[in-house]
Design a protein around this motif. Structure first.
Motif, short mmCIF file in Angstrom:
data_model
loop_
_atom_site.label_atom_id
_atom_site.label_comp_id
_atom_site.label_asym_id
_atom_site.label_seq_id
_atom_site.Cartn_x
_atom_site.Cartn_y
_atom_site.Cartn_z
N GLY A 74 7.64 5.43 -0.40
CA GLY A 74 7.25 4.20 -1.06
C GLY A 74 6.09 3.51 -0.38
N ASN A 75 5.95 2.23 -0.65
CA ASN A 75 4.81 1.45 -0.17
C ASN A 75 5.15 0.69 1.10
N ALA A 76 4.12 0.41 1.88
CA ALA A 76 4.27 -0.52 3.01
C ALA A 76 4.12 -1.93 2.49
N GLY A 136 1.02 7.80 12.35
CA GLY A 136 -0.14 8.58 12.77
C GLY A 136 -0.72 9.33 11.60
N VAL A 137 -0.81 10.65 11.73
CA VAL A 137 -1.30 11.45 10.60
C VAL A 137 -0.16 11.84 9.66
N GLY A 138 1.05 11.35 9.95
CA GLY A 138 2.16 11.57 9.03
C GLY A 138 2.67 12.99 8.97
N SER A 139 2.50 13.74 10.08
CA SER A 139 2.88 15.15 10.07
C SER A 139 4.35 15.36 10.39
N ASN A 140 5.02 14.39 10.94
CA ASN A 140 6.40 14.57 11.39
C ASN A 140 7.25 13.35 11.03
N VAL A 141 7.08 12.89 9.77
CA VAL A 141 7.76 11.67 9.35
C VAL A 141 8.13 11.74 7.87
N ILE A 142 9.27 11.14 7.56
CA ILE A 142 9.67 10.92 6.17
C ILE A 142 9.62 9.42 5.92
N VAL A 143 8.78 9.00 4.99
CA VAL A 143 8.76 7.60 4.55
C VAL A 143 9.71 7.51 3.36
N ARG A 144 10.76 6.74 3.50
CA ARG A 144 11.76 6.66 2.44
C ARG A 144 11.18 6.03 1.17
N ASP A 145 11.85 6.31 0.05
CA ASP A 145 11.31 5.95 -1.26
C ASP A 145 11.22 4.45 -1.50
N GLY A 146 12.01 3.66 -0.77
CA GLY A 146 11.98 2.22 -0.95
C GLY A 146 10.87 1.52 -0.18
N GLY A 147 10.06 2.31 0.53
CA GLY A 147 8.95 1.72 1.27
C GLY A 147 9.36 1.19 2.63
N VAL A 148 8.41 0.61 3.32
CA VAL A 148 8.64 0.17 4.70
C VAL A 148 8.43 -1.33 4.81
N GLU A 149 9.43 -1.99 5.36
CA GLU A 149 9.39 -3.44 5.53
C GLU A 149 8.41 -3.84 6.63
N GLY A 150 7.76 -4.98 6.44
CA GLY A 150 6.87 -5.51 7.46
C GLY A 150 5.50 -4.87 7.45
N VAL A 151 4.97 -4.62 8.65
CA VAL A 151 3.62 -4.09 8.79
C VAL A 151 3.66 -2.67 9.34
N VAL A 152 2.97 -1.77 8.67
CA VAL A 152 2.77 -0.41 9.16
C VAL A 152 1.37 -0.35 9.76
N ILE A 153 1.28 0.10 11.00
CA ILE A 153 -0.01 0.18 11.68
C ILE A 153 -0.44 1.64 11.77
N ARG A 154 -1.67 1.88 11.36
CA ARG A 154 -2.21 3.24 11.41
C ARG A 154 -3.48 3.24 12.23
N LEU A 155 -3.47 3.99 13.33
CA LEU A 155 -4.64 4.08 14.20
C LEU A 155 -5.53 5.20 13.69
N ALA A 156 -6.58 4.82 12.98
CA ALA A 156 -7.45 5.81 12.35
C ALA A 156 -8.90 5.55 12.72
N GLU A 175 0.83 -1.21 0.00
CA GLU A 175 0.00 0.00 0.00
C GLU A 175 0.86 1.27 0.00
N PRO A 176 0.62 2.21 -0.94
CA PRO A 176 1.37 3.48 -0.96
C PRO A 176 1.18 4.25 0.35
N LEU A 177 2.28 4.77 0.90
CA LEU A 177 2.22 5.51 2.16
C LEU A 177 2.30 7.02 1.97
N GLY A 178 2.81 7.45 0.82
CA GLY A 178 2.93 8.88 0.57
C GLY A 178 1.66 9.68 0.84
N PRO A 179 0.50 9.20 0.39
CA PRO A 179 -0.74 9.94 0.63
C PRO A 179 -1.10 10.11 2.10
N PHE A 180 -0.49 9.29 2.97
CA PHE A 180 -0.78 9.39 4.41
C PHE A 180 0.17 10.34 5.13
#
Length: 300
Positions: free
Chosen positions: A27-29, A58-78, A15-20
């Protein structure tokens, strides 16, 4: 990745993370999990292979998701199960997914002073707990009573304020805890006076920070005895475009401790700019700038 446990919430692969994120890059999770509620999250963590990496977004206000995406599981409390806010007497309890600004407004409605500064922090309660978020002379440690969350095994853990070991933008709490809820204590006050202070903070933030840009909030922590924005400014980086792999990133003309994505930046542009500035400031002044923005994931 190995098969993942069954869930009641949403479990999305690749799943693309940039929009979050506020920067709108990255990149993608491998997998993105949006739990239905805290019990769903606990069951998932209990059944998840311990070898699978877990990250929280979280709401992604203070994070850089690197271009290669994130390994494993990304959890978003929404959603509503994680964003509830209730008041009782001089206390206010908020879910980890609640926006800091909404907690500030709820405290005003309840006539509780002391939480007004949360109106100036563009994140969620979970993030505030993790980094002792603060601004305008106040910090999370000044108002927090207790919080609870889930560890990597899905077990509930309860923390009193003293257990966090808070210092400036830092907590001694285990990094694997996913915060679920926090309770704060305010000071009874006139609701109109609290609302007026919140309005003042909001106005000040709008005038001094590039909040309508694709940004990530304060980029660097303030080194002892220094202001990061002054160090960045004096090193000549305000408004200077830096390109690594994309359209480039820059430190805002409005506030030189805020990196912005002016158009088509990549995560590599943003992180590369930060590292270039850190090296330049260190060479010119001997002062070490430390990241306040969290960076997660793999380089492309």
């Amino acid at each position: 990745m190995k098969p993942l446990p069954e869930v009641r919430g949403k479990l999305l692969r690749d799943e693309p993370l940039g929009p979050f994120t506020w920067f709108r890059v990255g990149g993608n999770a491998d997998a993105l999990f949006i739990p239905a509620d805290a019990d769903d999250l606990a069951d998932f963590l209990k059944a998840l292979d311990p070898a699978v990496p877990v990250s929280v977004l979280g709401v992604g206000s203070n994070v850089i998701v690197r271009d290669g995406g994130v390994e494993g599981v990304v959890i978003r409390l929404a959603g509503r199960p994680f964003a509830g806010i209730t008041t009782e007497g001089d206390t206010i309890t908020a879910g980890a997914g609640a926006l800091d600004s909404m907690v500030a407004r709820a405290s005003a409605k309840a006539g509780l002073a002391g939480l007004e500064f949360y109106a100036g922090i563009p994140g969620t309660i979970g993030g505030a707990l993790t980094m002792n978020a603060g601004c305008y002379g106040a910090e999370t440690k000044d108002i927090l009573m207790s919080a609870w969350g889930l560890n990597r095994k899905g077990e509930r853990v309860d923390f009193a304020l003293a257990d966090f070991g808070y210092t400036y933008r830092h907590s001694e709490a285990p990094a694997d805890i996913i915060w679920i809820e926090a309770t704060y204590r305010g000071t009874p006050a006139d609701p109109e006076a609290v609302s007026a202070k919140i309005a003042e903070i909001t106005s000040r933030r709008e005038q001094t920070q590039p909040i309508r840009e694709k940004t990530g909030g304060s980029t660097f922590k303030n080194p002892p005895g220094h202001s990061s924005w002054k160090l960045v400014d004096e090193a000549g980086w305000r408004g200077k475009l830096f390109q690594a792999t994309g359209g480039g990133a820059m430190f805002s003309e409005l506030h030189s401790n805020f990196v912005i994505n002016p158009g088509e930046a990549t995560a590599a542009d943003i992180e590369g700019l930060g590292e270039a500035v850190r090296a330049d400031v260190r060479a010119k002044t001997g002062v070490q700038l430390d990241w306040e923005i969290r960076r997660i994931g793999r380089a492309a």
